[in-house]
Motif scaffolding. Structure first.
Motif, PDB file in Angstrom:
ATOM      1  N   THR A 166     -10.819   1.167   3.555  1.00 32.74           N
ATOM      2  CA  THR A 166     -10.532   1.930   2.331  1.00 32.74           C
ATOM      3  C   THR A 166     -11.797   2.698   1.943  1.00 32.74           C
ATOM      4  O   THR A 166     -12.913   2.270   2.252  1.00 32.74           O
ATOM      5  N   ARG A 167     -11.618   3.792   1.234  1.00 32.39           N
ATOM      6  CA  ARG A 167     -12.775   4.608   0.843  1.00 32.39           C
ATOM      7  C   ARG A 167     -13.676   3.864  -0.125  1.00 32.39           C
ATOM      8  O   ARG A 167     -13.181   3.168  -1.012  1.00 32.39           O
TER       9      ARG A 167
ATOM     10  N   LEU B 219       0.824  -1.218   0.000  1.00 34.82           N
ATOM     11  CA  LEU B 219       0.000   0.000   0.000  1.00 34.82           C
ATOM     12  C   LEU B 219       0.858   1.268   0.000  1.00 34.82           C
ATOM     13  O   LEU B 219       0.451   2.312  -0.501  1.00 34.82           O
TER      14      LEU B 219
ATOM     15  N   THR C  56      -7.500  10.582   7.404  1.00 36.71           N
ATOM     16  CA  THR C  56      -6.884   9.607   6.488  1.00 36.71           C
ATOM     17  C   THR C  56      -7.371   9.893   5.071  1.00 36.71           C
ATOM     18  O   THR C  56      -8.574  10.095   4.868  1.00 36.71           O
ATOM     19  N   THR C  57      -6.471   9.878   4.094  1.00 36.21           N
ATOM     20  CA  THR C  57      -6.955  10.048   2.715  1.00 36.21           C
ATOM     21  C   THR C  57      -7.131   8.713   1.999  1.00 36.21           C
ATOM     22  O   THR C  57      -8.056   8.552   1.223  1.00 36.21           O
ATOM     23  N   LYS C  58      -6.228   7.715   2.239  1.00 37.89           N
ATOM     24  CA  LYS C  58      -6.294   6.490   1.400  1.00 37.89           C
ATOM     25  C   LYS C  58      -6.675   5.239   2.164  1.00 37.89           C
ATOM     26  O   LYS C  58      -7.640   4.571   1.810  1.00 37.89           O
ATOM     27  N   VAL C  59      -5.914   4.874   3.163  1.00 42.08           N
ATOM     28  CA  VAL C  59      -6.169   3.596   3.834  1.00 42.08           C
ATOM     29  C   VAL C  59      -5.808   3.691   5.309  1.00 42.08           C
ATOM     30  O   VAL C  59      -4.859   4.385   5.679  1.00 42.08           O
TER      31      VAL C  59
ATOM     32  N   ASP D 182      -1.809   9.987   4.272  1.00 41.66           N
ATOM     33  CA  ASP D 182      -2.252   9.022   3.252  1.00 41.66           C
ATOM     34  C   ASP D 182      -2.655   7.716   3.919  1.00 41.66           C
ATOM     35  O   ASP D 182      -3.663   7.112   3.578  1.00 41.66           O
ATOM     36  N   ILE D 183      -1.796   7.271   4.844  1.00 40.99           N
ATOM     37  CA  ILE D 183      -2.020   5.989   5.515  1.00 40.99           C
ATOM     38  C   ILE D 183      -2.026   6.245   7.020  1.00 40.99           C
ATOM     39  O   ILE D 183      -1.131   6.922   7.545  1.00 40.99           O
TER      40      ILE D 183
ATOM     41  N   MET E  49       4.577   9.117   0.701  1.00 38.34           N
ATOM     42  CA  MET E  49       3.295   9.118   1.423  1.00 38.34           C
ATOM     43  C   MET E  49       3.510   9.507   2.881  1.00 38.34           C
ATOM     44  O   MET E  49       4.579   9.261   3.445  1.00 38.34           O
TER      45      MET E  49
ATOM     46  N   TRP F 119     -16.631   4.368   4.152  1.00 37.20           N
ATOM     47  CA  TRP F 119     -15.437   3.509   4.073  1.00 37.20           C
ATOM     48  C   TRP F 119     -15.850   2.035   4.057  1.00 37.20           C
ATOM     49  O   TRP F 119     -16.847   1.658   4.669  1.00 37.20           O
TER      50      TRP F 119
END
Ligand SMILES: C[S@@+](CC[C@H](N)C(=O)[O-])C[C@H]1O[C@@H](n2cnc3c(N)ncnc32)[C@H](O)[C@@H]1O
Length: 244
Positions: free
Chosen positions: A241-242, A42, A138-141, A113-114, A47, A192
Motif C-alpha cells: 500500500t502507498r 479492499l 497501481t493506484t491503491k493496493v 486501482d488494485i 474499481m 510503498w
C-alpha cells in the motif's frame, strides 16, 4: 529467442490445468480462494483490477465472485495464453487481456486501482524491476504472492538433462525466495509499504491435486509444508500500500 528460464514462451502446455480452471472444468486453486478473501475488504464496485502474469485468466473466476461486472485487465508475456483467455471470456464486456512483459512498463498512464501478481515473481531472474513496473501501474493496493523466507535463495530447477559447457542448464525454472527485508526495503524506496500475510492452504487439496491432476509434478505436501521436488516453498502474500 526465448531465454533458458522462459519455459512458458514455447511450452504453452506448461500450465495445463490453468486453462481448465479458467473454463470452470476444474475447481479454483487454493491461492485464488485466499486472494479473493484478501481482496474482499479492499475492493469497491467500479474499481479497476489488473492481474499480472494472468496465464489464461483463471483467477478471474474467483474475482467475478467479488463483482460479476468487475473491470478486469489480465496481462501475460505470452500471446498463446492471452489468445486463449480472450476466447474463454469473450462474453465479458468489462474484461480485457493484453500481452505485456512485466520487465517493461505495464499501464503507467492508465493504472488500475488494485493489481495482483501471484506465483510469477519467484520464476523471474529478479524481483525489483517487475515489482517497480507493477507498482507504477497501481493506484491503491497491490497483492503479490511469492516465496519469502529468512534466507534468500536463487534456485534453478533444471528442465531436461542438457547443460552448456559452463555448467549452466539449457532449460530451467527459477524458484527464487527473497527475504521480507529485501522486499520491504525496496518497496519503501518506491514509496510503498509491504505487509506479509501467511499463506493459507488446504494441504489435503494440494496433496490430492499433486497425484490426480498434476501426474506427480508441481507442488506437493511433505510434513505439512509445500515442496516442489527438492525445494520448500515458503509462500507468502504481500500487501503493498502507498506510504502515507
Ligand atoms: C506459474 S504461472 C502462474 C500463473 C497464474 N498467475 C497463477 O498463479 O496460476 C507463471 C505465469 O507468468 C507468466 N510470465 C512469465 N514471465 C512473465 C513476464 N516477464 N511478464 C509477464 N508474465 C510472465 C507466464 O506466462 C505464466 O502464465
Amino acid at each position: 529467442m526465448a531465454k533458458a528460464w522462459q519455459i512458458w514462451a514455447d511450452e504453452p502446455q506448461a500450465e495445463g490445468t490453468l486453462v481448465k480452471r479458467a473454463k470452470k472444468e476444474l475447481p479454483q486453486m487454493e491461492s485464488t480462494k485466499q486472494l479473493v478473501r484478501i481482496l474482499r475488504p479492499l475492493y469497491k464496485p467500479g474499481m479497476r483490477v489488473m492481474d499480472v502474469g494472468c496465464n489464461t485468466g483463471h483467477y478471474l473466476r474467483g474475482i467475478l465472485k467479488l463483482d460479476e461486472n468487475v473491470r478486469y485487465t489480465g496481462v501475460d508475456a505470452y500471446a498463446h495464453y492471452i489468445n486463449q483467455a480472450k476466447k474463454i471470456y469473450r462474453d465479458f464486456p468489462n474484461v480485457q487481456f493484453h500481452v505485456k512483459d512485466v520487465f517493461k512498463p505495464l499501464f503507467p498512464k492508465n493504472p488500475a486501482d488494485i493489481t495482483y501478481c501471484c506465483n510469477v515473481i519467484l520464476h523471474l531472474p529478479e524481483f525489483r524491476a517487475p515489482l517497480k513496473n507493477i507498482l507504477a501501474s497501481t493506484t491503491k493496493v497491490s497483492i503479490v504472492r511469492t516465496l519469502i523466507s529468512d534466507r534468500a535463495t536463487i534456485v534453478k530447477a533444471v528442465e531436461g538433462d542438457e547443460f552448456e559447457s559452463n555448467g549452466e542448464p539449457k532449460r530451467f525454472v527459477y524458484q527464487n525466495t527473497y527475504t521480507p527485508g529485501m522486499v520491504r526495503n525496496f518497496a519503501k524506496t518506491l514509496g510503498w509499504n509491504a505487509e506479509f500475510i501467511e499463506d493459507e492452504y488446504n494441504p489435503k487439496v494440494l496433496a490430492s491435486e499433486f497425484g490426480k491432476l498434476k501426474a506427480n509434478t508441481g507442488t506437493n505436501i511433505l510434513g505439512g509444508r509445500q515442496v516442489d521436488a527438492n525445494i520448500i516453498f515458503n509462500w507468502k502474500f504481500i500487501r503493498l500500500t502507498r506510504r502515507g
